[in-house]
Write an enzyme that holds these catalytic residues in place. Sequence first.
Site, PDB file in Angstrom:
ATOM      1  N   ASP A   7       0.887  -1.160   0.000  1.00  0.00           N
ATOM      2  CA  ASP A   7       0.000   0.000   0.000  1.00  0.00           C
ATOM      3  C   ASP A   7       0.926   1.211   0.000  1.00  0.00           C
ATOM      4  OD1 ASP A   7      -2.219   1.680   0.207  1.00  0.00           O
ATOM      5  OD2 ASP A   7      -2.200   1.601   2.401  1.00  0.00           O
ATOM      6  N   GLU A  68      -1.002  -1.299  -4.795  1.00  0.00           N
ATOM      7  CA  GLU A  68      -2.240  -0.564  -5.046  1.00  0.00           C
ATOM      8  C   GLU A  68      -1.969   0.526  -6.070  1.00  0.00           C
ATOM      9  OE1 GLU A  68      -5.643   0.332  -2.160  1.00  0.00           O
ATOM     10  OE2 GLU A  68      -4.441   2.168  -2.175  1.00  0.00           O
ATOM     11  N   ASP A 141      -2.721   1.107   7.012  1.00  0.00           N
ATOM     12  CA  ASP A 141      -1.833   0.864   5.871  1.00  0.00           C
ATOM     13  C   ASP A 141      -1.403  -0.604   5.835  1.00  0.00           C
ATOM     14  OD1 ASP A 141      -1.291   3.837   5.134  1.00  0.00           O
ATOM     15  OD2 ASP A 141      -0.812   3.691   7.272  1.00  0.00           O
TER      16      ASP A 141
END
Length: 188
Positions: A7, A68, A141
């Site tokens: 992430d 991501e 996160d």
Amino acid sequence: MRVMGIDPGLTRCGIGVVEGRPGAPGTMVAVTVVRTDPEAPLAERLLALDDGLRALLELHQPEAVAVERVFSQHNVSSVIGTAQASGIALLAAARRGLPTATYTPSEVKNAVCGNGTADKRQITSMVTRILRLKEAPKPADAADALAIAVCHLWRGGVKARIESARIESAHRAASQSAAAAAAARGRR
């Protein structure tokens, strides 16, 4: 298959490593956050992120990396930092020759929660259940990174098999076409 989910973030970059196979819950191998000092110069922050990611790739030896995909936000400076962190993550994986994939936030949410608009609380709850964790991963996160890894584990393997079948089919068609052309030349 062992997947490292990332992430991306310039201040906090979530890292989650999951092992498993499509259709199975999977097992969490590791979860952490690489942090950089927001007061440090940009080049130093990017280097610190690269160093952290390279060390984690070496330590956990994933077979694939899922990141991501950066999406548009109203805060342009935040998007730029996220994009820079994403580039560092993809570069670190490429240096090791690892296959990479990117997923939009809605793809990750849909894969893990069955709802492309799920909120952070729902993602954390589902990741905790899917990976059979005793407690929810923190911060968000870290949970997001695990969700990205699970998404790739479940969807990436299928995508790779479909792409492999498509390539194999194209090669087979080309071979058959070449054989037919050779046979036609031989009948002349």
